[in-house]
Enzyme design. Structure first.
Site, PDB file in Angstrom:
ATOM      1  N   PHE A   1       0.824  -1.208   0.000  1.00 56.66           N
ATOM      2  CA  PHE A   1       0.000   0.000   0.000  1.00 56.66           C
ATOM      3  C   PHE A   1       0.860   1.260   0.000  1.00 56.66           C
ATOM      4  O   PHE A   1       0.407   2.343  -0.400  1.00 56.66           O
ATOM      5  CB  PHE A   1      -0.958  -0.003   1.201  1.00 56.66           C
ATOM      6  CG  PHE A   1      -0.351   0.415   2.513  1.00 56.66           C
ATOM      7  CD1 PHE A   1      -0.367   1.746   2.907  1.00 56.66           C
ATOM      8  CD2 PHE A   1       0.226  -0.520   3.367  1.00 56.66           C
ATOM      9  CE1 PHE A   1       0.182   2.141   4.120  1.00 56.66           C
ATOM     10  CE2 PHE A   1       0.771  -0.127   4.576  1.00 56.66           C
ATOM     11  CZ  PHE A   1       0.754   1.209   4.955  1.00 56.66           C
ATOM     12  N   LYS A   2       2.103   1.117   0.405  1.00 50.14           N
ATOM     13  CA  LYS A   2       2.990   2.277   0.478  1.00 50.14           C
ATOM     14  C   LYS A   2       3.448   2.761  -0.891  1.00 50.14           C
ATOM     15  O   LYS A   2       4.041   3.835  -1.007  1.00 50.14           O
ATOM     16  CB  LYS A   2       4.172   1.952   1.382  1.00 50.14           C
ATOM     17  CG  LYS A   2       3.725   1.742   2.824  1.00 50.14           C
ATOM     18  CD  LYS A   2       4.819   1.288   3.750  1.00 50.14           C
ATOM     19  CE  LYS A   2       4.260   1.075   5.159  1.00 50.14           C
ATOM     20  NZ  LYS A   2       5.255   0.589   6.108  1.00 50.14           N
ATOM     21  N   ASP A   3       3.146   1.996  -1.940  1.00 54.31           N
ATOM     22  CA  ASP A   3       3.455   2.457  -3.288  1.00 54.31           C
ATOM     23  C   ASP A   3       2.725   3.767  -3.601  1.00 54.31           C
ATOM     24  O   ASP A   3       3.265   4.627  -4.302  1.00 54.31           O
ATOM     25  CB  ASP A   3       3.041   1.408  -4.334  1.00 54.31           C
ATOM     26  CG  ASP A   3       4.016   0.240  -4.413  1.00 54.31           C
ATOM     27  OD1 ASP A   3       5.226   0.474  -4.252  1.00 54.31           O
ATOM     28  OD2 ASP A   3       3.564  -0.896  -4.631  1.00 54.31           O
TER      29      ASP A   3
ATOM     30  N   THR B   1       8.128  -0.505   3.314  1.00 54.17           N
ATOM     31  CA  THR B   1       8.455   0.898   3.036  1.00 54.17           C
ATOM     32  C   THR B   1       9.693   0.987   2.148  1.00 54.17           C
ATOM     33  O   THR B   1       9.710   1.715   1.157  1.00 54.17           O
ATOM     34  CB  THR B   1       8.703   1.687   4.334  1.00 54.17           C
ATOM     35  OG1 THR B   1       7.487   1.792   5.063  1.00 54.17           O
ATOM     36  CG2 THR B   1       9.224   3.088   4.037  1.00 54.17           C
TER      37      THR B   1
END
Length: 291
Positions: free
Chosen positions: A105-107, A138
Site C-alpha cells: 500500500f505504500k506504493d 516501506t
C-alpha cells in the site's frame, strides 16, 4: 497552506519546504495548519470519479502553491494503478492496496513523494539524499519509486534478519541511486539513526537531506486518496452510507491518512485500529507511558 512543527507551532513552512526537509529543524513533524474541507457535494459523486481525479482534488487543497498542471502530472504519473474494493458480503468488503509495483500500500504515497521531490529538486544544484528506516515494505516501495530519479540518492536502513526474503531482495538489488544498509538492531534503531542524522547540524550542512518515511507529509497525504475512492465504490456497489474502516496498523500512518480524509468531510462512521502482538501503542493508551 502553511505547515507547522508538531513540537512548536511557531515554526512553519510552505508545502515545498515541508516536503523537501521531511521534518522540522526541532525534530517535530510538519502538519497542515488546518485540515481543508472538500465540497460536501463531492461525496455524492465519488463513485463516478477515478482515483486520480479524487487525488487531484484532495492534494490541491494542501499544495495550492504548486503549479496545477505540474501537480496533475505528478498525480497521474505516480498513481497509475487501481485500488479496487472487492465485496465479500453485504456487510464486508476489502480494499485491495497491492496493485502497485511492489505489491505494498505504500506504493501510493512513496511514488507521489518521489515524483514531488524530483519536481522540486530539478532546479537545485545540490544532490538530494533520502534517508529511510524500513522494516520491509516501506523500503521496497521507496526503492522502486525513487529508482533512477536524477539528482536524488536513497539510503535504506533495515534491521538484520527482520525483513522477509523477498523484501530484502527488493531492498538490496536495485543498485543505481539506491543504497541499502543492514543494521544490527530493530526497526526503532534504524529510525533513531535516521532522526539523529536529521538533527545533526554538521550532517545537514554537508548534505541536502530528506525523508521518505511516513513522517514526510507528502508520503502521508496521498494515502488519504484511496479512502475517498473506497467509500465511493462501496456506496455504488452496496448503496450503504455507514462505512467503518478497519485498518491494520503499525506506526499508524495509514490510519492517520484515513482520519485526515474524515476531517476533510468523508463521512466515515468509525475507524478501527487493528494491531497485532506488538502492543506498544495499546499499552501507551492504557498507562500513558512512552517507552
Amino acid at each position: 497552506m502553511k505547515y507547522y512543527s508538531t513540537k512548536n507551532n511557531n515554526i512553519s513552512a510552505d508545502f515545498r519546504t515541508a516536503v523537501i526537509n521531511g521534518i522540522a529543524d526541532d525534530g517535530g513533524l510538519f502538519m497542515p495548519e488546518k485540515i481543508p474541507q472538500l465540497p460536501a457535494g463531492m461525496m455524492e459523486s465519488l463513485h463516478t470519479q477515478s482515483l486520480q481525479e479524487i487525488g487531484m482534488q484532495v492534494i490541491s487543497k494542501f499544495a495550492g502553491d504548486m503549479d496545477p498542471s505540474a501537480l496533475l502530472k505528478i498525480v497521474e504519473h505516480a498513481i497509475n494503478f487501481d485500488a479496487p474494493v472487492k465485496t465479500l458480503s453485504e456487510s464486508l468488503s476489502i480494499l485491495e492496496l497491492f496493485h502497485g509495483p511492489t505489491l505494498a500500500f505504500k506504493d501510493y504515497g512513496a511514488r507521489f513523494l518521489a515524483n514531488s521531490l524530483a519536481y522540486f529538486n530539478k532546479e537545485e544544484d545540490k544532490e538530494l539524499i533520502i534517508l529511510v528506516a524500513t522494516s520491509g515494505d516501506t523500503g521496497s516501495a521507496v526503492a522502486s519509486s525513487f529508482y533512477g530519479k536524477e539528482g536524488i540518492k536513497v539510503g535504506l536502513l533495515y534491521p538484520s534478519g527482520m525483513v522477509s526474503q523477498i523484501q530484502e531482495k527488493q531492498l538490496t538489488t536495485m543498485g543505481n541511486n539506491i543504497k541499502s544498509f543492514e543494521i544490527e538492531g530493530t526497526f526503532d534503531d534504524c529510525q533513531r539513526l535516521v532522526k539523529t542524522a536529521f538533527l545533526d547540524k554538521d550532517i545537514k550542512a554537508r548534505f541536502n537531506l530528506s525523508s521518505a518515511n511516513s513522517i514526510n507529509i507528502a508520503r502521508l497525504l496521498p494515502q488519504s486518496f484511496y479512502y475517498f475512492y473506497a467509500y465511493g465504490q462501496v456506496k455504488k456497489t452496496l448503496g450503504v452510507h455507514d462505512v467503518i474502516f478497519t485498518v491494520p496498523s503499525g506506526n499508524f500512518g495509514n490510519l492517520t491518512a484515513g482520519l485526515i480524509a474524515g476531517k476533510m468531510v468523508l463521512p466515515v462512521k468509525k475507524y478501527i485500529a487493528a494491531v497485532n502482538s506488538n502492543t506498544v501503542f495499546t499499552e501507551y493508551l492504557q498507562d500513558g507511558i512512552i517507552i
